[in-house]
Design a protein around this motif. Sequence first.
Motif: not given
Length: 516
Positions: A409-418
């Motif tokens: 989830e950390i990796r997914r959300l980081t990609a989404v916000v970037r």
Amino acid sequence: MGNTKVFLLPDLGEGLTEADLVSWLVAVGDEISVDQPIAEVETAKSMVEVPSPYAGTVEILHGQPGETLDVGKPLISVRPAGAPAGAVAGDAAVRDAAPREAGGTSKDGTDTGGDAQGEAYREEEKAGSGNVLIGYGTPAGAGITRRTRAPRRAAFPAAPEQDSAGRVSAEERTMDDLILLRTRVPGRLGAVISPLVRRMAKNNGVDLGSLNGSGDRGLILRRDVEAAMTAPQAVVEKAPEAPTPATEPSRAPEPSTASGADVLPTPAADRAPDSVDARTGLGVSRREPVKGIRKAVAANMTRSRKEIPEATVWVDVDATALLDLRASLKAAQPESTPGLMAFLARFVTAGLKRYPELNTRIVTADDGSLELVSFDGINLGFAAQTDRGLVVPSIRRAESLTARELDGEIRRLTAVVRESKATPQELGSGTFTLNNYGVFGVDGSAAIINHPEVAILGIGRIIDKPWVVDGQLAVRKVTELTLTFDHRVCDGGTAGGFLRFVADAVENPMGLLTDL
């Protein structure tokens, strides 16, 4: 009157009054379908694709990229398929209807019940209206009863008598526009306010985020804005916006540089290129409006400092065992080893279960008293640096996830916000924030709490330090954990207990992980 439909910029969450138009995704003359994205707008910390509620041909795009648009004002005009080209049917009706929507005002400042349409709107807002941004979904049946409410005829320009079918069609078009005027994103029900109250607050420099509504469930009413307009602090907050020519009477007129003026800068087109700062005597090389993500961060941090009596505790932690554990896991399963943030997130959720006071929120009750709201679950926010600034997406129900699932989830959300694709729910639903400022090479920070949460935990860089182990001096991997908390929700014992729990988990990760 033509058949063109006018879609108004909807409220994208928490009573926001404006949004920045980033780009159009359609052009005049394009054929569009219902729910097709038509524009990208930036509000608070999210970039949102706004979908169209109408199908047909694009006739007018109301705004240019880079422009700031007010909620409730026209965004796009669409001519339905098969309809003749003609005058826009929604602009005049909406302009006349919006000011009348809230009805009259009684002596105590509340809206009178003379305007049935306005009263229906207020009841929907207090209950948490099912009206949502088209394309994000509406509860079953929502909107049906709203469409059957007849608007007050006196609120609209008189028109020649038509046949019954013609009158119904005109009323339905007007009701469509009014429903769109008060659209909302689901999951952000807060202290919603009417367009009239939002406009009044904006025109008078009142920060709606700082108001405690006196209406049902904290609803912000006209009387609340009027009270803020007459309060002394309202004058203080507005003062920086006014020019102060008296500061330099002997000089030619210059842009004001009184306290706060650089937060509300003059557009470049309105100043001379060689303007000089009156306070410092230095030339001004650049002025730019504070908007988008930086504006949202500034408002939220200011509110946090104003409202939350915060305290900070910290501790140095030996993270050698945690790094050794991760290294051994990576050697065995290099593709699925969680990152350090995932382990820390797991320790934090375990700590919040033991010390739930730090996973709460303080709200103002109907009678003006404070209430402590506890949650059945943890939405763990984490700070992520992007090209557009620092944003805080949150992992929903983080307490139910393993370290590997948290890492995903950390990796997914980081990609989404970037990619600027995070939804308002992903950015605004956190109950506790984890901040890894060690990636910037710093050891500690007295962080500002992410309002309306009550605590934030920071992690510094991990470096080699001398450490006593079993009575012997050794070189260990040491980091600093810093907890900033709202002193209204707990005392130092609770905050220290939580911080010590997380520190012990970092120093002895296997002991905690095997017990979870």
